[in-house]
Write a protein that holds these residues in place. Sequence first.
Motif, PDB file in Angstrom:
ATOM      1  N   GLU A 102       1.045  -1.180   0.232  1.00 31.59           N
ATOM      2  CA  GLU A 102      -0.147  -0.014  -0.047  1.00 31.59           C
ATOM      3  C   GLU A 102       0.818   1.311  -0.160  1.00 31.59           C
ATOM      4  N   SER A 103       0.420   2.088  -0.355  1.00 32.97           N
ATOM      5  CA  SER A 103       0.961   3.633  -0.403  1.00 32.97           C
ATOM      6  C   SER A 103       1.168   4.543   0.485  1.00 32.97           C
ATOM      7  N   VAL A 104       2.560   5.058   1.168  1.00 30.53           N
ATOM      8  CA  VAL A 104       1.699   5.887   2.496  1.00 30.53           C
ATOM      9  C   VAL A 104       1.636   7.467   1.879  1.00 30.53           C
ATOM     10  N   THR A 105       1.316   7.573   1.098  1.00 30.82           N
ATOM     11  CA  THR A 105       0.633   9.356  -0.264  1.00 30.82           C
ATOM     12  C   THR A 105      -0.221   9.886   0.736  1.00 30.82           C
ATOM     13  N   SER A 106      -0.736   8.855   1.113  1.00 31.82           N
ATOM     14  CA  SER A 106      -2.135   9.138   2.472  1.00 31.82           C
ATOM     15  C   SER A 106      -1.741   9.922   3.394  1.00 31.82           C
ATOM     16  N   VAL A 107       0.029   9.172   4.239  1.00 35.75           N
ATOM     17  CA  VAL A 107       0.351  10.013   6.191  1.00 35.75           C
ATOM     18  C   VAL A 107       1.407  10.965   5.014  1.00 35.75           C
ATOM     19  N   TRP A 108       1.843  10.810   3.916  1.00 34.65           N
ATOM     20  CA  TRP A 108       2.969  11.957   4.042  1.00 34.65           C
ATOM     21  C   TRP A 108       3.088  12.315   2.157  1.00 34.65           C
ATOM     22  N   ARG A 109       2.783  13.105   1.591  1.00 34.09           N
ATOM     23  CA  ARG A 109       2.438  13.444   0.483  1.00 34.09           C
ATOM     24  C   ARG A 109       3.909  13.614  -0.385  1.00 34.09           C
ATOM     25  N   SER A 110       5.323  13.802   0.291  1.00 33.33           N
ATOM     26  CA  SER A 110       6.206  13.204   0.041  1.00 33.33           C
ATOM     27  C   SER A 110       7.008  11.921  -0.596  1.00 33.33           C
ATOM     28  N   ALA A 111       6.474  11.267   0.036  1.00 32.17           N
ATOM     29  CA  ALA A 111       5.780   9.835  -0.681  1.00 32.17           C
ATOM     30  C   ALA A 111       5.914   9.764  -2.247  1.00 32.17           C
ATOM     31  N   ASN A 112       5.217  10.419  -2.205  1.00 30.01           N
ATOM     32  CA  ASN A 112       4.961  10.412  -4.626  1.00 30.01           C
ATOM     33  C   ASN A 112       6.155  10.021  -5.374  1.00 30.01           C
ATOM     34  N   TRP A 113       7.156  11.341  -4.892  1.00 29.96           N
ATOM     35  CA  TRP A 113       7.965  10.396  -6.006  1.00 29.96           C
ATOM     36  C   TRP A 113       9.390   9.553  -5.311  1.00 29.96           C
ATOM     37  N   TYR A 114       9.103   9.104  -3.950  1.00 29.52           N
ATOM     38  CA  TYR A 114      10.360   7.782  -3.370  1.00 29.52           C
ATOM     39  C   TYR A 114       9.455   6.619  -3.760  1.00 29.52           C
ATOM     40  N   GLU A 115       7.876   6.777  -4.021  1.00 29.31           N
ATOM     41  CA  GLU A 115       7.503   5.233  -4.807  1.00 29.31           C
ATOM     42  C   GLU A 115       8.079   5.194  -5.850  1.00 29.31           C
ATOM     43  N   ARG A 116       7.145   6.531  -6.948  1.00 31.58           N
ATOM     44  CA  ARG A 116       7.992   6.207  -7.807  1.00 31.58           C
ATOM     45  C   ARG A 116       9.740   5.705  -8.645  1.00 31.58           C
ATOM     46  N   GLU A 117      10.463   6.430  -7.872  1.00 32.25           N
ATOM     47  CA  GLU A 117      11.316   5.747  -7.727  1.00 32.25           C
ATOM     48  C   GLU A 117      11.041   4.229  -7.581  1.00 32.25           C
ATOM     49  N   THR A 118      10.906   3.965  -6.516  1.00 27.34           N
ATOM     50  CA  THR A 118      10.786   2.746  -5.765  1.00 27.34           C
ATOM     51  C   THR A 118      10.467   1.492  -7.195  1.00 27.34           C
ATOM     52  N   PHE A 119       9.971   1.994  -7.349  1.00 32.55           N
ATOM     53  CA  PHE A 119       8.840   1.181  -8.989  1.00 32.55           C
ATOM     54  C   PHE A 119       9.772   0.814 -10.235  1.00 32.55           C
ATOM     55  N   ASP A 120      10.185   2.723 -10.255  1.00 33.01           N
ATOM     56  CA  ASP A 120      10.403   2.307 -11.860  1.00 33.01           C
ATOM     57  C   ASP A 120      11.784   1.416 -11.805  1.00 33.01           C
ATOM     58  N   MET A 121      12.383   1.412 -10.564  1.00 35.44           N
ATOM     59  CA  MET A 121      14.125   1.173 -10.737  1.00 35.44           C
ATOM     60  C   MET A 121      14.549  -0.662 -10.228  1.00 35.44           C
ATOM     61  N   PHE A 122      12.950  -0.852  -9.126  1.00 28.11           N
ATOM     62  CA  PHE A 122      12.744  -2.715  -8.352  1.00 28.11           C
ATOM     63  C   PHE A 122      11.246  -2.463  -8.968  1.00 28.11           C
ATOM     64  N   GLY A 123      10.480  -2.208  -9.525  1.00 28.52           N
ATOM     65  CA  GLY A 123       8.966  -3.282 -10.007  1.00 28.52           C
ATOM     66  C   GLY A 123       8.340  -3.011  -8.693  1.00 28.52           C
ATOM     67  N   ILE A 124       8.033  -2.938  -8.264  1.00 25.65           N
ATOM     68  CA  ILE A 124       7.271  -2.428  -6.801  1.00 25.65           C
ATOM     69  C   ILE A 124       6.167  -1.791  -7.109  1.00 25.65           C
ATOM     70  N   HIS A 125       5.431  -2.381  -6.119  1.00 26.41           N
ATOM     71  CA  HIS A 125       3.901  -1.642  -6.685  1.00 26.41           C
ATOM     72  C   HIS A 125       3.343  -1.077  -5.596  1.00 26.41           C
ATOM     73  N   PHE A 126       2.961   0.060  -5.781  1.00 27.68           N
ATOM     74  CA  PHE A 126       2.662   0.600  -5.021  1.00 27.68           C
ATOM     75  C   PHE A 126       0.741   1.043  -4.995  1.00 27.68           C
ATOM     76  N   ILE A 127      -0.229   0.356  -3.998  1.00 29.30           N
ATOM     77  CA  ILE A 127      -1.684   0.273  -3.703  1.00 29.30           C
ATOM     78  C   ILE A 127      -2.028   1.549  -3.504  1.00 29.30           C
ATOM     79  N   ASN A 128      -3.503   1.982  -4.782  1.00 27.76           N
ATOM     80  CA  ASN A 128      -3.045   3.622  -4.008  1.00 27.76           C
ATOM     81  C   ASN A 128      -2.672   4.352  -4.229  1.00 27.76           C
ATOM     82  N   HIS A 129      -1.689   4.493  -4.788  1.00 35.62           N
ATOM     83  CA  HIS A 129      -0.756   5.902  -5.205  1.00 35.62           C
ATOM     84  C   HIS A 129      -0.757   6.544  -6.900  1.00 35.62           C
TER      85      HIS A 129
END
Length: 157
Positions: A102-129
């Motif tokens: 699950e994405s933590v963007t609902s807690v910290w908006r700053s997680a948006n870019w970090y989760e996108r980078e992690t998705f891009d580089m590792f292929g980990i999917h963040f639900i509700n991003h």
Amino acid sequence: MLPENLQDQPVAAAVNAFDGDAITAGKFDRKELTLEIAPSKIVSVCGFLKYDQSFVRLSTVTGVDRYPAEPRFEVVYHLHSIERNERVRLKCRLPGVDPVIESVTSVWRSANWYERETFDMFGIHFINHPNLRRIMMPEDWEGHPLRKDYPITGYRM
């Protein structure tokens, strides 16, 4: 249940009191607290740490590939309480096949870019991003360059 080695850590005890099933492991080493959190509990634990424990700053979200070990991936969150100048690291382990959390963007908006980078580089999917798409590699890029099984020279055409 809180591991015995973390009994005297106030943040770990607070998380355990909040949700006794959230912490699966952890350690306190070199004055650094690391809590391994069940992936299904990450959003609620992050919300608790932000709003009840004053960890208002998310300094990073990243991934770790433990290939060939299973569970293969870790998602790592670094939190900072500015008020107390205290830091905590959270880790969630994910399987190599279909790594989803699950994405933590609902807690910290700053997680948006970090989760996108992690998705891009590792292929980990963040639900509700809100906008999960590549951020560093071109949209049509195949694969995830920071995975340990990714070819060093890329895929040959």
